[in-house]
Design a protein around this motif. Sequence first.
Motif, short mmCIF file in Angstrom:
data_model
loop_
_atom_site.label_atom_id
_atom_site.label_comp_id
_atom_site.label_asym_id
_atom_site.label_seq_id
_atom_site.Cartn_x
_atom_site.Cartn_y
_atom_site.Cartn_z
N ALA A 52 0.83 -1.20 0.00
CA ALA A 52 0.00 0.00 0.00
C ALA A 52 0.87 1.25 0.00
O ALA A 52 1.95 1.26 0.59
CB ALA A 52 -0.91 0.00 1.23
N HIS B 238 -2.67 4.73 1.40
CA HIS B 238 -3.02 3.32 1.67
C HIS B 238 -3.62 2.63 0.43
O HIS B 238 -4.15 1.52 0.54
CB HIS B 238 -3.95 3.16 2.87
CG HIS B 238 -3.26 3.46 4.16
ND1 HIS B 238 -2.57 2.52 4.87
CD2 HIS B 238 -3.13 4.62 4.86
CE1 HIS B 238 -2.05 3.07 5.95
NE2 HIS B 238 -2.38 4.35 5.96
N ILE C 54 -3.76 0.44 -2.88
CA ILE C 54 -3.04 -0.72 -3.41
C ILE C 54 -2.94 -0.54 -4.93
O ILE C 54 -3.95 -0.31 -5.59
CB ILE C 54 -3.80 -2.04 -3.10
CG1 ILE C 54 -3.94 -2.23 -1.59
CG2 ILE C 54 -3.11 -3.22 -3.76
CD1 ILE C 54 -2.69 -2.60 -0.85
N GLU D 58 2.51 -3.51 -7.12
CA GLU D 58 2.24 -3.82 -5.72
C GLU D 58 3.44 -4.50 -5.07
O GLU D 58 3.81 -4.17 -3.94
CB GLU D 58 1.00 -4.71 -5.60
CG GLU D 58 0.61 -4.98 -4.16
CD GLU D 58 -0.64 -5.82 -4.02
OE1 GLU D 58 -0.84 -6.37 -2.92
OE2 GLU D 58 -1.44 -5.92 -4.98
N GLU E 294 -9.58 -3.78 0.38
CA GLU E 294 -8.32 -3.43 -0.29
C GLU E 294 -7.93 -4.42 -1.38
O GLU E 294 -7.31 -4.05 -2.35
CB GLU E 294 -7.18 -3.33 0.73
CG GLU E 294 -7.11 -2.04 1.44
CD GLU E 294 -5.89 -1.94 2.34
OE1 GLU E 294 -5.48 -0.81 2.61
OE2 GLU E 294 -5.35 -2.98 2.77
N ALA F 105 -5.59 -6.67 -1.40
CA ALA F 105 -4.15 -6.80 -1.59
C ALA F 105 -3.82 -8.18 -2.12
O ALA F 105 -4.44 -9.17 -1.75
CB ALA F 105 -3.43 -6.56 -0.27
#
Length: 128
Positions: free
Chosen positions: A34, A39, A41, A48, A115, A117
């Motif tokens: 992030a 923050h 992504i 990333e 998010e 991620a």
Amino acid sequence: MQIIHTAGAPSHTGPVPQAVEAGGWIYVSALFGADPATHAIPTEARDEAEQVFANLAAILAAAGADLTDVVRVGIVMRALQRDRPVFNQVWAERFGEHRPARSAIEASDFGRKGENARFMIEVVAFRG
């Protein structure tokens, strides 16, 4: 035990430090790719992964260490078979000839809600 914190990496929500140091050992808490300020992504897996390593380097620097001090990395990937090749490319670029121990597992749900991620790492380093 000393708590390690830097604005160069994202902070956790809640009572989790970015890292702690004890006796020269540095334990980095769950770390994501992030952006430290927003923050957000990145949308691309490579971006990333690169941000994960930038965040890790910032935390290690705040502890007086660098990537060559990393001893072990635990990796969680949302889609291991799909994303491992690009993660490994960034890994090799960042670590070069340094070869810390590592493991990688797949998990469908981790990180902050919404998010999505792809990667989470936990790191142990030794500043000796």
